[in-house]
Enzyme design. Structure first.
Site, PDB file in Angstrom:
ATOM      1  CB  SER A 133     126.386   5.453 -19.649  1.00 20.17           C
ATOM      2  OG  SER A 133     126.464   5.389 -18.247  1.00 20.17           O
ATOM      3  CB  ALA A 178     129.600  10.283 -22.343  1.00 16.47           C
ATOM      4  CB  CYS A 179     132.980  13.986 -23.027  1.00 12.04           C
ATOM      5  SG  CYS A 179     132.824  13.100 -21.474  1.00 12.04           S
ATOM      6  N   GLY A 210     126.317  14.953 -23.378  1.00 16.12           N
ATOM      7  CA  GLY A 210     126.358  16.346 -22.949  1.00 16.12           C
ATOM      8  C   GLY A 210     127.251  17.169 -23.844  1.00 16.12           C
ATOM      9  CG  ASN A 400     133.079  16.858 -20.135  1.00 13.34           C
ATOM     10  OD1 ASN A 400     134.019  17.399 -19.558  1.00 13.34           O
ATOM     11  ND2 ASN A 400     132.485  15.790 -19.658  1.00 13.34           N
ATOM     12  N   PRO A 401     130.323  18.989 -19.994  1.00 14.14           N
ATOM     13  CG  PRO A 401     128.088  18.536 -20.530  1.00 14.14           C
ATOM     14  CD  PRO A 401     129.495  18.227 -20.960  1.00 14.14           C
ATOM     15  CB  CYS A 402     131.251  16.199 -15.830  1.00  9.73           C
ATOM     16  SG  CYS A 402     129.605  15.451 -15.928  1.00  9.73           S
ATOM     17  CD  GLU A 404     134.429  14.342 -17.381  1.00  9.26           C
ATOM     18  OE1 GLU A 404     133.725  13.463 -17.892  1.00  9.26           O
ATOM     19  OE2 GLU A 404     133.964  15.311 -16.752  1.00  9.26           O
ATOM     20  N   PRO A 604     133.364  11.878 -13.243  1.00 11.90           N
ATOM     21  CG  PRO A 604     131.558  13.321 -13.381  1.00 11.90           C
ATOM     22  CD  PRO A 604     132.637  12.716 -14.202  1.00 11.90           C
ATOM     23  N   GLY A 606     129.662   8.207 -11.972  1.00  9.94           N
ATOM     24  CA  GLY A 606     128.508   7.969 -11.105  1.00  9.94           C
ATOM     25  C   GLY A 606     127.898   6.603 -11.271  1.00  9.94           C
ATOM     26  CB  THR A 607     125.718   5.162 -13.907  1.00  7.05           C
ATOM     27  OG1 THR A 607     124.900   6.342 -13.916  1.00  7.05           O
ATOM     28  CG2 THR A 607     124.826   3.937 -14.043  1.00  7.05           C
TER      29      THR A 607
END
Length: 999
Positions: A133, A178-179, A210, A400-402, A404, A604, A606-607
């Protein structure tokens, strides 16, 4: 191919060589669409954009998500002032990557520029890949539109000056990551201090990114301070960070702050950390009993701590070996060690920690296990930037939060994912392996370009990202490919196919990275990490089958790709392509080194999965056989998962048989809610479908049970998939293992222990119904009579006959004499409502009278009319649950918070109140805020001797546990939709694409 220039060849756009008048955009048919998004709760329009341009094959849902999330809506120099075409977005992104690669010296000629541009634009428009994103948000705004923005306090490494400098504006460079993994030191002030952590996290949360941090360096409660006194402890600071994250979320960002909190198993406060969120979850449930809103955005969760992050415990091999040996040595211990003093040191039983850890995860899905030594066994840079092998700050300490991205502290990673299903031809049943490999190489160049012209939120991250240049390419939509090919998700065929495709991605990415290193040099700190990185590459190669000797420095045997199975699969040349990818990665890496320290993760997605019209996110299995297709005029159309039909056709079923199977899944009934009739899917299961062979059922297993079906993918099916692909990626896998509500703590122990033994780096476990904020359906007891959906056809006919014999629906049975029942007091605003529910001698609800203290008012007359209407309906044997459904959710004044009633705390109208009261009288507390397990029994029985005049059979039949659980709302924080589904370790909204993660 031993030069980076050889990658610049036309594969998807060869047509442009034949016709110079065409552009890559002419290879697509275009359409105009309107994008209108509404808040599902208020009906307010959030987005209203007209005449937007997209390729014709895009779904309305993909158009909605891309336009609402990714189109730049201000400052664009056209007559509208905003982006209104996917052409503009594709040009903005790809032209930036192209110019950055030219500046870096990787693209050398105009012909290479044109080819890179056309191929990357084609892949993006054809939904073959998507960057994460932040790329969509930030990349190319200055280059394409002259939008620069003000300084944002970002940094980059200036090679000419050989130092980190501050960016002059917001968009000349891109914030594409993002990570982030952030370090922290045991000090209150200064760089990397506890105080600076607030600032760093705030800056990252503000930008929608994140953070992950291992907080183990912070001293424990009771350890001495240098200035005298004793530390308040780690947990006091973690609660402060949590409140800060919650404040940023509520301060205007589009999603909650995403953060990962890690703690080593030997920290003195580990027990408090393990049980933290489980205890807070107990508080939420207690608050719910007093009427507080327990949805995730509700007041109950706002009141407790620990809700703004994912918690993980770093479990060492030493600890896990003792866990595995608990039967033989139940008294095994480990030492909890102070960070600066041994006065808090103590020995604790391994069993005590293990039991607390698994019970807490069972209760609320936190904390999750991260296997520290497994992460670090695959670490490409254990010497970090200073050459000190395995120093605490040079290890992989967090993700990172997710979950990966796993690398050094104070680094970042920009991600992209490939829609693997777009390379499968459903007609020829062939997978375009050459096209896939070609696209992998091009995307790696784009990710490298985003580092070269990137900017970063802190000076340390800017420096270390430049020094190591990690990228994170992954895949999405693997479940569509597996189902289309006819391979069950939980099968050796599926696991080896997935591992091969991901192994090709990682191996070819390292090969491309080595060719970049040949042209422009390795990542800056390659030389001091060279031996360790090549060791990791060799171990990857052994898993892939490109080397045959033994593994180096691994204390377990990773899951290896089975080439015998690969050669039997329907996809050609997989085995050879996988081996070749790793032979090239190793051979050219040994010659030239690598430009990137890492190249792949499984995020993940997602978007971006929704933007690519994927049937399933990441490596997740399908959620259901029934999907909702968004219509351009608004609303949804319910259809069967289209990949299911492709699979059935490939399996040899005829068109007539496929239609019968689809019709079986999509069976509907007409329901009436609030006077509005519509068709509702009865079940959605595939079990029992006509023509479908028993041996084909596993192909269509989903993450959860479908309707009344019994089949679903077992927890170990998820674990084995993660184990198969983990040794073939640089980072880790963002994955949640869903367990049924009936799962035990022992089931959790088995899954976690198996994950460690199989070489999984980290995983999240989630038990259905374990969180108060989860949307739950009413559960029916397994005791007693069969459910209707479980009856055979003959049993169902017999049931209908019994009901017809028992009731004569054309006759009204009035109540006579003295009635027995209950009265429910309630107050909405300042209006007092008294609802009396009377029953006949058989215990059936036969009358409902509703009165108020407002004598002589219109409301009194209306309530009298409503009472008579409902009572007559009941006496004509209209089922009370149907009346409840008719009244449910109606909204008019007075509405809101309810006083006086012990179980109902909020209604949308008096009609909604009556609906809930009927539900309670039927023993269904699923729509109430408070549940009374013994309500029916207490209602019928005054004492052991007296019942309300009903027969003993009626009274006895009431003495059962109330069925149903609280139906909680889990709504999207952006559009208020309740269509939130699990996505890796996070959630994604299927309506607007918002995620609770960082990608």
């Amino acid at each position: 191919m031993n030069s980076i220039s050889n990658i610049f060849k036309r594969y998807f756009t060869t047509e442009l060589e034949k016709d110079n008048s065409k552009t890559v955009y002419d290879l697509f048919t275009w359409k105009k669409v309107d994008v209108i998004l509404k808040d599902h709760k208020t009906g307010k329009i959030i987005i209203n954009m007209k005449n937007l341009e997209f390729p014709k094959h895009y779904s309305q849902n993909a158009c909605d998500i891309i336009a609402s999330k990714y189109f730049r809506r201000a400052g664009v120099p056209n007559e509208l002032g905003y982006e209104n075409s996917m052409k503009m977005v594709a040009h903005r992104l790809v032209s930036f990557w192209m110019e950055a690669l030219k500046d870096e010296g990787i693209i050398k000629t105009e012909e290479e520029s044109r080819i890179f541009y056309d191929e990357m634009v084609y892949g993006l428009l054809n939904q073959m890949y998507a960057p994460n994103s932040p790329q969509w948000f930030n990349t190319g705004l200055a280059l394409a539109y002259g939008i620069k923005g003000n300084k944002q306090g970002n940094f980059y490494f200036n090679e000419k000056e050989n130092k980190v400098v501050e960016c002059t504006d917001a968009y000349s460079r891109t914030q594409a990551s993002a990570c982030f993994i952030i370090s922290i030191e045991d000090k209150l002030l200064g760089p990397h201090s506890i105080s600076e952590q607030y600032i760093t996290e705030t800056r990252l949360f503000k930008g929608g990114s994140g953070t992950g941090t291992n907080f183990s360096p912070i001293r424990a409660k009771g350890e001495p301070l240098s200035g005298g006194g004793y530390s308040s402890g780690l947990m006091s600071f973690l609660k402060g960070f949590d409140r800060n994250a919650g404040a940023i979320k509520s301060g205007g960002t589009t999603r909650r702050a995403a953060k990962m909190l890690c703690l080593d198993i030997d920290h003195p406060e580990i027990m408090d950390f393990i049980t933290w969120k489980a205890k807070e979850e107990d508080k939420v449930k207690a608050l719910g009993k007093f009427g507080y809103d327990t949805s995730f955005e509700g007041e109950a969760y706002e009141t407790v701590s620990g809700q703004n992050g994912n918690n993980s415990v770093r479990l060492s091999d030493d600890f896990m070996k003792k866990v595995d040996n608990l039967e033989a040595d139940p008294n095994a211990t480990i030492e909890l060690k102070g960070r600066v003093s041994n006065i808090v040191n103590k020995n604790i039983k391994v069993s005590e920690l293990w039991n607390a850890f698994t019970e807490s995860a069972w209760k609320c899905a936190d904390p999750s296990p991260q296997f520290d030594d497994t992460f670090n066994a695959w670490h490409t840079c254990p010497c970090g930037e200073d050459g000190k092998f395995n120093a605490p700050y040079n290890r992989i300490n967090s993700t990172n939060p997710c979950g990966e991205y796993a690398f050094l502290d104070d680094t970042s990673c920009n991600l992209a994912s490939i829609n693997i299903y777009r390379f499968y031809d459903t007609t020829s049943k062939e997978f375009d392996l050459k096209g896939y490999v070609h696209m992998v190489g091009l995307i790696q160049l784009a990710l490298e370009a985003s580092i070269h012209w990137g900017q970063f939120p802190t000076e340390d991250i800017a420096r270390k990202t430049y020094l190591f240049r990690t990228t994170g390419l992954g895949i999405a939509n693997i479940s569509s490919l597996l189902m289309a090919c006819g391979y069950p998700y939980d099968s050796e065929e599926a696991r080896n196919l997935t591992a091969a495709l991901i192994g090709i991605l990682t191996g070819h990415s390292y090969y491309i990275s080595s060719l970049m290193a040949k042209e422009v040099g390795t990542f800056f700190k390659y030389d001091i990490n060279k031996d360790y990185m090549l060791k990791v590459i060799r171990n990857h190669s052994r898993v892939a089958g490109a080397l045959d000797d033994s593994y180096e420095n691994l204390n377990y045997t990773p899951v290896k790709v089975n080439h015998d199975i690969l050669n039997e699969l329907k996809l050609k040349n997989l085995s050879k392509t996988l081996k070749d990818a790793w032979k090239n990665a190793l051979e050219y890496g040994e010659k030239y080194g690598y430009r990137n320290a890492q190249v792949s993760v499984i995020a993940p997605t997602g978007t971006i999965s929704l933007a690519m019209d994927c049937g399933a996110t990441s490596i997740e299995p399908f959620f259901s056989h029934v999907v909702y297709k968004k219509l351009s005029g608004g609303g949804f159309m319910t259809i069967v998962n289209p990949v299911l039909e492709v699979s059935l056709k490939n399996l040899g079923y005829s068109d007539k048989e496929i239609k019968d199977i689809v019709d079986y899944i999509m069976r509907t009934e007409v329901v009436d809610e609030n006077g509005f009739q519509y068709e509702k899917i009865i079940d959605g299961k595939i079990e029992g479908a006509p023509h479908l062979k028993e041996e084909h059922l596993p192909i269509f297993d989903t993450a959860n049970k479908c309707g009344s079906g019994k089949r679903y993918i077992s927890p170990m099916g998820h674990v084995k998939m993660v184990a198969a692909i983990t040794p073939l990626i640089s980072g880790a896998v963002s994955k949640t293992v869903n367990l049924p509500k009936t799962a035990t703590i022992q089931d959790f122990k088995d899954v976690i222990l198996s994950s460690w033994k199989l070489g999984v780096k980290g995983i999240t476990l989630y038990r259905d119904g374990s969180k108060a904020s989860q949307p739950l359906n009413t559960s029916l007891s397994e005791d007693g009579n069969k459910k209707l959906e479980d009856l055979t056809y003959n049993e169902l006919l017999q049931k209908v006959k019994e009901l017809q014999t028992k009731h004569h629906y054309s006759r009204r049975d009035k109540l006579t004499g003295i009635r027995y029942g209950t009265t429910h007091p309630a107050q909405i605003d300042d209006v007092k409502i008294y609802t009396t529910v009377n029953r006949n001698s058989e215990g059936e609800i036969s009358e409902i009278y509703i009165t108020t203290d407002r004598e002589g008012t219109i409301i009194t007359g209306l309530l009298n009319s409503l009472s008579k209407s409902i009572s007559v309906m009941l006496q004509y044997h209209v089922p009370p649950q149907d009346i409840s459904r008719m009244l449910r959710g109606q909204k008019y004044e007075p509405y809101g918070f309810v006083k006086k009633h012990p179980y109902i705390k909020y209604v949308t109208s008096i009609s909604d109140l009556i609906s809930k009261i009927i539900d309670i009288e039927l023993g269904d507390f699923s729509r109430c805020q408070i549940k009374d397990e013994n309500y029916l029994s207490n209602m019928f029985t005054i004492n052991s001797e007296t019942t309300f005049g009903f027969s003993k059979d009626v009274a006895a039949s009431s003495e059962k546990k109330v069925e149903g659980e609280r139906l909680y709302d889990s709504t999207c924080p952006v559009c208020s939709s309740t269509r939130m589904v699990r996505n890796g370790t996070c959630k994604v909204c299927l309506d607007c694409g918002s995620t609770t993660g960082c990608s």
